[in-house]
Design an enzyme around this catalytic site. Structure first.
Site, mmCIF file in Angstrom:
data_model
loop_
_atom_site.group_PDB
_atom_site.id
_atom_site.type_symbol
_atom_site.label_atom_id
_atom_site.label_comp_id
_atom_site.label_asym_id
_atom_site.label_seq_id
_atom_site.Cartn_x
_atom_site.Cartn_y
_atom_site.Cartn_z
ATOM 1 N N SER A 129 58.279 54.002 31.973
ATOM 2 C CA SER A 129 58.059 53.095 33.104
ATOM 3 C C SER A 129 59.150 53.246 34.157
ATOM 4 C CB SER A 129 58.062 51.661 32.572
ATOM 5 O OG SER A 129 58.191 50.746 33.634
ATOM 6 N N TYR A 154 61.637 44.711 28.345
ATOM 7 C CA TYR A 154 60.562 45.703 28.483
ATOM 8 C C TYR A 154 61.155 47.058 28.888
ATOM 9 C CZ TYR A 154 56.746 48.273 30.699
ATOM 10 O OH TYR A 154 55.861 49.259 31.073
HETATM 11 N N1 LIG Z 1 50.002 49.799 34.706
HETATM 12 C C1 LIG Z 1 51.239 50.026 35.189
HETATM 13 O O1 LIG Z 1 51.524 49.806 36.387
HETATM 14 C C2 LIG Z 1 52.310 50.596 34.298
HETATM 15 C C3 LIG Z 1 53.576 50.817 34.871
HETATM 16 C C4 LIG Z 1 54.585 51.334 34.065
HETATM 17 C C5 LIG Z 1 54.324 51.653 32.733
HETATM 18 N N2 LIG Z 1 53.093 51.412 32.202
HETATM 19 C C6 LIG Z 1 52.881 51.762 30.787
HETATM 20 O O2 LIG Z 1 51.669 52.506 30.682
HETATM 21 C C7 LIG Z 1 51.029 52.228 29.441
HETATM 22 C C8 LIG Z 1 49.603 51.763 29.684
HETATM 23 O O3 LIG Z 1 49.645 50.598 30.517
HETATM 24 P P1 LIG Z 1 48.346 49.802 30.937
HETATM 25 O O4 LIG Z 1 48.564 49.331 32.335
HETATM 26 O O5 LIG Z 1 47.117 50.584 30.605
HETATM 27 O O6 LIG Z 1 48.486 48.525 29.971
HETATM 28 P P2 LIG Z 1 47.357 47.708 29.154
HETATM 29 O O7 LIG Z 1 48.029 46.457 28.680
HETATM 30 O O8 LIG Z 1 46.116 47.579 29.980
HETATM 31 O O9 LIG Z 1 47.029 48.659 27.920
HETATM 32 C C9 LIG Z 1 47.810 48.717 26.752
HETATM 33 C C10 LIG Z 1 46.882 48.631 25.558
HETATM 34 O O10 LIG Z 1 47.663 48.794 24.370
HETATM 35 C C11 LIG Z 1 47.112 47.977 23.372
HETATM 36 N N3 LIG Z 1 48.125 47.690 22.358
HETATM 37 C C12 LIG Z 1 49.266 46.957 22.527
HETATM 38 N N4 LIG Z 1 49.949 46.885 21.361
HETATM 39 C C13 LIG Z 1 49.223 47.594 20.445
HETATM 40 C C14 LIG Z 1 49.417 47.878 19.057
HETATM 41 N N5 LIG Z 1 50.476 47.407 18.394
HETATM 42 N N6 LIG Z 1 48.480 48.628 18.414
HETATM 43 C C15 LIG Z 1 47.386 49.090 19.081
HETATM 44 N N7 LIG Z 1 47.159 48.849 20.407
HETATM 45 C C16 LIG Z 1 48.078 48.118 21.072
HETATM 46 C C17 LIG Z 1 46.654 46.716 24.100
HETATM 47 O O11 LIG Z 1 45.632 46.014 23.389
HETATM 48 C C18 LIG Z 1 46.161 47.286 25.426
HETATM 49 O O12 LIG Z 1 44.755 47.475 25.437
HETATM 50 C C19 LIG Z 1 51.906 51.187 28.740
HETATM 51 O O13 LIG Z 1 52.765 51.871 27.863
HETATM 52 C C20 LIG Z 1 52.693 50.566 29.875
HETATM 53 O O14 LIG Z 1 53.922 50.031 29.417
HETATM 54 C C21 LIG Z 1 52.081 50.893 32.964
#
Ligand SMILES: NC(=O)c1ccc[n+]([C@@H]2O[C@H](COP(=O)([O-])OP(=O)(O)OC[C@H]3O[C@@H](n4cnc5c(N)ncnc54)[C@H](O)[C@@H]3O)[C@@H](O)[C@H]2O)c1
Length: 332
Positions: A129, A154
């Protein structure tokens, strides 16, 4: 190719799986489908993947922090590459519920590294991130900058994931690519993020909370640009050649920023939303939230140079696309 995708019911995981299925790959998806935000949105994404993928989409509803459950679920599955996107996301929620981050992001990340190692994966791409840059004031943020001062738990878990990955690249020569995402938005996006929260509030005639009195900048990245970068990364494992990689490793481990290389003022985004939605927002000016940073801005030279990554969607184009989808999803 057969690809293991974690967090497949999530925003980025779903969007990625759609593109992998479209190009003919098989996707083995994992997600616990937790209720951090509306589960119906996650179920709707999964239903679409089932429809699209047929027998090329296989889904396991499990907690990847539970190693015995993870290995049991994968015992009969074959896959060459892994994309680990599942996590407990969100900066603000990490203030309220720190333990969720340790379980999902630290234990979970280690478990996926172990799967990659024991199953002989050709490559594992994982989500980091932009929050690892903390309050860095040197802009734009480069993968060569120091990132030792996270502002939220985080961010600290994401930095720790990068460090754990480095050891697996060193000890087991597992090829790894860490992607630092910058404020991703677009269709099928996240209800806990600013773009959705503001769109919902303005649509319903409710006030919006504008943090740091609007003096915030984000490198907003449209989902299609992100997915192009994730797939380019997946298809290009770092070689184990001893050369210095993006992020400084001499192991088969790269770190890339995936952003838009444009740091947009928050008030500009609100202006675009107001124009698209045809209504003025009632803006409640608030102080900075704990854990938040004032600005993010991605230097994308590393991924552009190595993989030809070129984001093409400005907020003037991407925000209206999100609003159009939001309206359709919420019944017009
Ligand atoms: N969307 C953004 O702007 C952004 C920015 C920086 C980093 N990220 C990173 O990108 C990745 C995806 O983000 P996103 O926006 O799709 O988030 P999201 O919350 O939509 O998706 C994450 C998914 O992981 C699943 N999950 C969480 N813990 C779990 C576990 N223990 N076992 C199985 N499944 C589990 C959740 O149910 C969820 O569906 C994440 O690692 C997030 O930290 C996203």
């Amino acid at each position: 190719m057969r690809v293991l995708v974690t967090g497949v019911a999530g925003f980025i995981g779903y969007s990625l799986a759609t593109q992998l299925l479209a190009r003919g790959d098989t996707v083995i998806g994992i997600d616990i489908v937790n209720d951090y935000y509306d589960v119906r949105l996650k179920e709707a994404r999964l239903a679409r993947l089932v429809d699209q993928g047929g027998d090329r989409f296989r889904f396991h509803r499990i907690d990847f922090a539970d190693y015995p459950a993870l290995t049991a679920a994968l015992a009969d599955e074959k896959f060459e590459r892994i994309i680990h996107l599942g996590a407990q996301a969100g900066v603000r929620y990490s203030i309220e519920n720190p333990h969720a981050y340790v379980t999902a992001n630290l234990v979970g990340h280690l478990n996926l590294l172990e799967v990659g190692r024991h199953r002989g994966a050709e490559h594992m791409v994982y989500a980091s991130s932009s929050s690892v840059y903390g309050g860095n004031t040197k802009l734009p943020f480069s993968v060569e900058d120091r990132v030792d001062h996270p502002m939220s738990l985080y961010a600290a878990t994401k930095k720790a994931d990068e460090l754990m990955s480095e050891t697996y690249a060193h000890l087991y020569r597992l090829p790894l690519t860490g992607l630092r995402f910058f404020t991703v938005y677009g269709p099928w996006g996240r209800p806990d993020m600013m773009m959705w929260l503001f769109t919902k509030a303005i649509t319903e005639g409710k006030p919006i909370q504008v943090f740091n009195h609007g003096d915030m900048y984000r490198d907003f990245t449209f989902i299609d640009d992100i997915i192009a970068g994730v797939i380019a990364s997946l298809d290009n494992p770092p070689p184990d050649d001893g050369a210095v990689k993006a992020g400084g490793s001499v192991k088969p481990h790269r770190l890339y920023n995936i952003g838009n290389h444009k740091s947009e003022h928050l008030l500009k985004v609100i202006d675009i939303l107001e124009a698209e939605l045809g209504r003025k927002a009632e803006r409640i000016m608030m102080d900075m939230q704990p854990g938040d940073v004032r600005q993010s801005f991605a230097d994308i030279d590393a991924i552009a140079g190595d993989l030809g990554y070129r984001p093409t969607t400005s907020i003037d184009v991407g925000v209206p696309k999100f609003v159009e989808w939001y309206r359709a999803y919420n019944g017009g």
